[in-house]
Design a protein around this motif. Sequence first.
Motif, mmCIF file in Angstrom:
data_model
loop_
_atom_site.group_PDB
_atom_site.id
_atom_site.type_symbol
_atom_site.label_atom_id
_atom_site.label_comp_id
_atom_site.label_asym_id
_atom_site.label_seq_id
_atom_site.Cartn_x
_atom_site.Cartn_y
_atom_site.Cartn_z
ATOM 1 N N VAL A 294 -30.159 26.635 45.415
ATOM 2 C CA VAL A 294 -28.631 26.511 45.788
ATOM 3 C C VAL A 294 -27.233 25.288 46.154
ATOM 4 C CG1 VAL A 294 -26.204 28.138 46.407
ATOM 5 C CG2 VAL A 294 -28.441 29.022 45.640
ATOM 6 N N ASN A 295 -27.947 25.628 47.798
ATOM 7 C CA ASN A 295 -27.404 24.035 48.051
ATOM 8 C C ASN A 295 -27.833 22.774 47.484
ATOM 9 O OD1 ASN A 295 -25.734 24.666 51.074
ATOM 10 N ND2 ASN A 295 -27.999 26.336 50.628
ATOM 11 N N TYR A 296 -29.009 22.241 46.984
ATOM 12 C CA TYR A 296 -29.143 20.877 45.899
ATOM 13 C C TYR A 296 -29.064 20.903 44.966
ATOM 14 C CZ TYR A 296 -30.632 19.411 50.829
ATOM 15 O OH TYR A 296 -30.721 18.676 52.265
ATOM 16 N N SER A 297 -28.013 21.876 44.072
ATOM 17 C CA SER A 297 -27.673 22.344 42.827
ATOM 18 C C SER A 297 -26.487 20.840 42.690
ATOM 19 C CB SER A 297 -27.174 23.384 42.498
ATOM 20 O OG SER A 297 -25.949 23.488 41.635
ATOM 21 N N LYS A 298 -26.838 20.251 41.898
ATOM 22 C CA LYS A 298 -25.508 19.573 41.339
ATOM 23 C C LYS A 298 -24.509 20.033 40.993
ATOM 24 C CE LYS A 298 -28.804 15.373 40.111
ATOM 25 N NZ LYS A 298 -28.857 14.663 38.868
ATOM 26 N N LEU A 299 -24.051 20.859 40.626
ATOM 27 C CA LEU A 299 -23.723 21.771 39.525
ATOM 28 C C LEU A 299 -22.871 22.192 41.452
ATOM 29 C CD1 LEU A 299 -24.580 23.749 36.776
ATOM 30 C CD2 LEU A 299 -23.003 22.040 36.950
ATOM 31 N N TYR A 300 -23.176 22.170 42.737
ATOM 32 C CA TYR A 300 -22.924 22.848 43.896
ATOM 33 C C TYR A 300 -21.858 22.084 44.446
ATOM 34 C CZ TYR A 300 -22.722 25.842 48.410
ATOM 35 O OH TYR A 300 -21.952 26.877 48.910
ATOM 36 N N TRP A 301 -22.333 20.594 44.324
ATOM 37 C CA TRP A 301 -22.021 19.779 45.588
ATOM 38 C C TRP A 301 -20.694 18.643 44.646
ATOM 39 C CZ3 TRP A 301 -22.158 20.157 49.869
ATOM 40 C CH2 TRP A 301 -22.364 20.474 50.861
ATOM 41 N N LEU A 302 -21.237 18.807 43.439
ATOM 42 C CA LEU A 302 -20.717 17.749 42.151
ATOM 43 C C LEU A 302 -19.487 18.070 41.628
ATOM 44 C CD1 LEU A 302 -23.121 15.375 41.312
ATOM 45 C CD2 LEU A 302 -21.549 15.150 43.195
ATOM 46 N N HIS A 303 -18.375 19.193 42.242
ATOM 47 C CA HIS A 303 -17.150 20.499 41.309
ATOM 48 C C HIS A 303 -16.554 19.579 41.458
ATOM 49 C CE1 HIS A 303 -14.581 23.110 40.949
ATOM 50 N NE2 HIS A 303 -15.225 23.472 39.828
ATOM 51 N N ASP A 304 -15.534 19.264 40.534
ATOM 52 C CA ASP A 304 -14.340 18.385 40.955
ATOM 53 C C ASP A 304 -13.780 18.627 42.204
ATOM 54 O OD1 ASP A 304 -14.883 17.780 38.034
ATOM 55 O OD2 ASP A 304 -13.640 19.163 37.374
ATOM 56 N N ASP A 305 -13.533 19.701 42.707
ATOM 57 C CA ASP A 305 -13.041 19.833 44.213
ATOM 58 C C ASP A 305 -13.186 19.239 45.001
ATOM 59 O OD1 ASP A 305 -10.833 20.760 42.343
ATOM 60 O OD2 ASP A 305 -12.117 23.169 42.910
ATOM 61 N N LEU A 306 -15.095 19.121 45.146
ATOM 62 C CA LEU A 306 -15.819 18.618 46.268
ATOM 63 C C LEU A 306 -16.299 16.908 46.084
ATOM 64 C CD1 LEU A 306 -17.982 21.923 46.723
ATOM 65 C CD2 LEU A 306 -15.608 21.356 47.624
ATOM 66 N N ASN A 307 -16.014 16.881 45.278
ATOM 67 C CA ASN A 307 -16.527 15.157 44.683
ATOM 68 C C ASN A 307 -16.617 14.363 46.094
ATOM 69 O OD1 ASN A 307 -18.213 13.745 43.529
ATOM 70 N ND2 ASN A 307 -16.752 12.864 41.983
ATOM 71 N N GLY A 308 -17.067 13.604 45.781
ATOM 72 C CA GLY A 308 -17.242 12.689 47.041
ATOM 73 C C GLY A 308 -16.782 13.183 48.742
ATOM 74 N N TYR A 309 -16.370 14.806 48.643
ATOM 75 C CA TYR A 309 -15.689 14.590 50.148
ATOM 76 C C TYR A 309 -16.919 15.054 51.372
ATOM 77 C CZ TYR A 309 -12.757 17.453 54.181
ATOM 78 O OH TYR A 309 -12.246 16.893 54.779
ATOM 79 N N TYR A 310 -17.721 16.137 50.502
ATOM 80 C CA TYR A 310 -18.732 16.748 50.763
ATOM 81 C C TYR A 310 -19.926 16.108 50.833
ATOM 82 C CZ TYR A 310 -15.721 20.619 52.063
ATOM 83 O OH TYR A 310 -14.298 21.468 52.552
#
Length: 395
Positions: A294-310
Amino acid sequence: TYLGLRVPVVFVSVLIIMLLGFVTHKTFGSADYLLKFLIILLLISDFGFFTFSRYFTPQIFSLFIISATFAVFVSGIKEKWKYFFLAFLAFCALSVFYIYNSFLLGGVGLFLLFKSISTKKVAPLVYGLYGALGGVCFYQGLLSLINDDIVSVIETILNVNSIRPAVIVQSSLSSLIKGVLVNFSSILTTNLLRYNPILLWAVVVGVLSIFSRFVKRKKVEDLELLLLCVLVVMFMQAGLANSYPFKKWIVILPVAFIFLGILTRRLTEGKESKKIIITGSILTLLIYVYSLKVNYSKLYWLHDDLNGYYVNLSWYYVASIFSALIVFLLGIFSLLRREKDLLIKVGLFSAIILFVTISFNQFVINREYKVKNALIEYSELVKMAYPVTGFSHAY
């Protein structure tokens, strides 16, 4: 100021360590002092906790009030005052500290209900009610100091919720069930338990142990029952209302840490079932693998709201952390087989060294001063003014 927002957080973090250390001391009693000391060191060195102990966010203060609640519970005060302060602190956790701490009030209420039923006395519920009412009066007193009241606060919360709903109603039953199950799992996949799978093991095995004794009608300690009640309501809340679960569910730390202390004591005393330990350990490994997925899913971290922040932790960190879990589990199985706890201590010690190394690498060797440099760069712009946009509270 920069230090003005950092120093109070560090101070509160030290108080959290002292409170949970106190609970560990009370939980262990006269058990092995080295083992007790290593468990407290595990908390001090924990990467997730250390990260949060540097930033001014509601979660660090939530950890404080939750830890204080458990510390009062094991303090040895009279039963009626214990019930009173449990409810009082739980209500303050919700009202004074953070609205997402409502699980603590619900968990305490569920515990008091079980106590009343099991003892066939209304005293736990009555004194708990008195404590909750005391919390209401205390909160109103604080609000009156700023010319506010509870009604206006509730209206503000409802207005905010109308713009940004805490609970999103799904269009279909299948979507609702799927969403609830995903939200349930978010607690077990939160960063705290991903960075420290030993705490994940404590939660999984602790819950299995309590349920097993419930089924067999064996004794369950009051502290264990309270932990379970808080955990049950926590999962219920997660199923309905979730906000940035990968970081905000760090509030499970006191529950997981106390579970670790109780389980370690029961293991050294030879009171824990081997089947529960083996089953819980296998489940922990499966959940941890799922957490990594779950935590290394691109969909999880590269969501529009999170991209570049985390930014996620590198894989070599994860491999190191996983190796510490394996050593710890080998220590557990060694204790079950030979009744010696040396490998448990080795596992805890190796985890401590790894966490210290990761924190040192992250915050000293590769340290960046993005926030501080940004504040210096825009010092003339924000001079004598309050920055209110973005995550300014973390600055």
